[in-house]
Design an enzyme around this catalytic site. Structure first.
Site, PDB file in Angstrom:
ATOM      1  N   ASP A 173     -28.062 -20.383  52.430  1.00  0.00           N
ATOM      2  CA  ASP A 173     -28.496 -19.744  51.181  1.00  0.00           C
ATOM      3  C   ASP A 173     -29.653 -18.767  51.380  1.00  0.00           C
ATOM      4  O   ASP A 173     -30.663 -19.095  52.032  1.00  0.00           O
ATOM      5  CB  ASP A 173     -28.902 -20.795  50.154  1.00  0.00           C
ATOM      6  CG  ASP A 173     -27.686 -21.512  49.585  1.00  0.00           C
ATOM      7  OD1 ASP A 173     -26.627 -20.861  49.457  1.00  0.00           O
ATOM      8  OD2 ASP A 173     -27.794 -22.707  49.278  1.00  0.00           O
TER       9      ASP A 173
ATOM     10  N   HIS B 239     -23.018 -23.774  54.860  1.00  0.00           N
ATOM     11  CA  HIS B 239     -22.101 -24.523  54.008  1.00  0.00           C
ATOM     12  C   HIS B 239     -21.031 -23.621  53.413  1.00  0.00           C
ATOM     13  O   HIS B 239     -21.157 -22.384  53.435  1.00  0.00           O
ATOM     14  CB  HIS B 239     -22.853 -25.290  52.916  1.00  0.00           C
ATOM     15  CG  HIS B 239     -23.647 -24.397  52.007  1.00  0.00           C
ATOM     16  ND1 HIS B 239     -24.850 -23.860  52.353  1.00  0.00           N
ATOM     17  CD2 HIS B 239     -23.386 -23.952  50.749  1.00  0.00           C
ATOM     18  CE1 HIS B 239     -25.306 -23.116  51.356  1.00  0.00           C
ATOM     19  NE2 HIS B 239     -24.433 -23.155  50.373  1.00  0.00           N
TER      20      HIS B 239
HETATM   21  C1  SIN Z   1     -23.143 -22.878  47.165  1.00  0.00           C
HETATM   22  O1  SIN Z   1     -22.780 -22.136  48.071  1.00  0.00           O
HETATM   23  O2  SIN Z   1     -24.327 -23.048  46.914  1.00  0.00           O
HETATM   24  C2  SIN Z   1     -22.127 -23.629  46.342  1.00  0.00           C
HETATM   25  C3  SIN Z   1     -21.499 -24.742  47.087  1.00  0.00           C
HETATM   26  C4  SIN Z   1     -20.505 -25.492  46.252  1.00  0.00           C
HETATM   27  O3  SIN Z   1     -20.302 -25.155  45.084  1.00  0.00           O
HETATM   28  O4  SIN Z   1     -19.900 -26.434  46.762  1.00  0.00           O
END
Ligand code: SIN
Length: 305
Positions: A128, A281
């Site tokens: 992020d 992620h």
């Molecule tokens: C994100 O990238 O912050 C969202 C992840 C998600 O919605 O699982």
């Protein structure tokens, strides 16, 4: 400004350190390359300094913590997040929770023809806010409404990715910088989803490209981690385009090898707190006909080195 009674409570607790009784916390590591669940903790209650220290340590050790069954308000979510640092406000102010600019709504729900949140957040692997000079230390995502199938979140352990990177790739990238930009895939996402509004000049000015080290050192543990992502990293500085592209593709493919991944299958009221300095992620996706709504805070981190 909304009232934040929980935060005032926490400040009082910190000042009278030790006066808040410990909760019966249990931290259970997952059988996975990252992750642990935290049981027996109620974040709607004040959190004492000893319990906070245990959680902080567990976060550094496991990189992603799953706090089960947290029936917390946005104020409490914000206040807990702030214990780790100042919060960052997402550039897409269109998807802030009303009255809570610190909370980004992540959701595929469309009401009266209008998306209630950012539906394609996490569509590509990323860390992020890596496109900011101070990327995010960590993010806390709280489940509000979950689909009956799908909606999982995947995490890749970027320390392992670095530790296991073949020597020729390590030599090729160590000491190098790479460009990260929020806009890297914006047009592509905009073409296929209703969630990407045109950005104003002011918004574009907030997300100027930045250079980040390809290999970063975690400021609290000293461990090295790969710090490039499919979503935001566009180019390795000082290399011809084709060489940079080839190298980045090799780094991305290596990072997300199955042995580096933890897959989070959400349960009602889960609050998941991940370390953006250690992990990337990906939102695995939700079937279009099912509803998913989450609230996210992001904590500001250090300038990577
Ligand atoms: C994100 O990238 O912050 C969202 C992840 C998600 O919605 O699982």
């Amino acid at each position: 400004m909304h009232q934040d009674p929980y935060r005032s409570g926490i400040e009082a607790d910190i000042q009278s350190s030790g006066s808040v009784p410990s909760q019966r916390i249990e931290i259970r590591a997952f059988d996975a390359p990252a992750g642990a669940e935290v049981l027996g903790l109620d974040l709607s209650l004040p959190l004492g300094v000893d319990d906070f220290a245990r959680i902080h340590r567990a976060h550094l050790d496991h990189h992603v913590l799953v706090f089960r069954d947290q029936r917390i308000t946005p104020d409490q979510h914000i206040a807990f997040s702030r214990r780790f640092g100042p919060l960052q406000i997402h550039v897409l102010h269109q998807f802030q929770l009303a009255g809570y600019p610190e909370v980004l709504v992540v959701s595929n729900i469309v009401e009266d023809g209008k998306p209630v949140g950012l539906g394609d957040a996490g569509h590509f692997w990323h860390s992020d806010l890596s496109y900011k000079e101070n990327p995010s230390l960590g993010s806390l995502l709280h489940a509000q409404e979950l689909p009956s199938e799908g909606g999982d979140t995947l995490f890749a352990n970027m320390h392992l990715a670095w530790d296991t990177l073949p020597a020729h790739l390590r030599n090729a990238v160590e000491g190098r910088l790479a460009q990260h930009t929020y806009l890297a895939k914006y047009a592509e996402l905009q073409q296929r989803s209703p969630w990407r509004p045109d950005l104003s000049a002011q918004q574009i000015a907030q997300v100027k490209p930045v250079l980040q080290p390809v290999v970063r050192t975690h400021p609290e543990t000293g461990r090295k981690a790969l710090f490039v992502s499919e979503h935001f990293t566009t180019h390795i500085a000082g290399l011809p385009d084709d060489e940079s592209r080839e190298l980045l593709d090799a780094l991305f493919a290596h990072s997300v090898r199955p042995e580096h991944l933890y897959r989070h299958v959400w349960a009602e009221h889960d609050l998941v707190f991940w370390d953006n300095r250690s992990l990337m992620h990906l939102a695995a996706g939700t079937p279009n006909h099912l509803r998913r709504k989450m609230y996210r805070t992001t904590i500001e981190g250090d300038v990577p080195f």
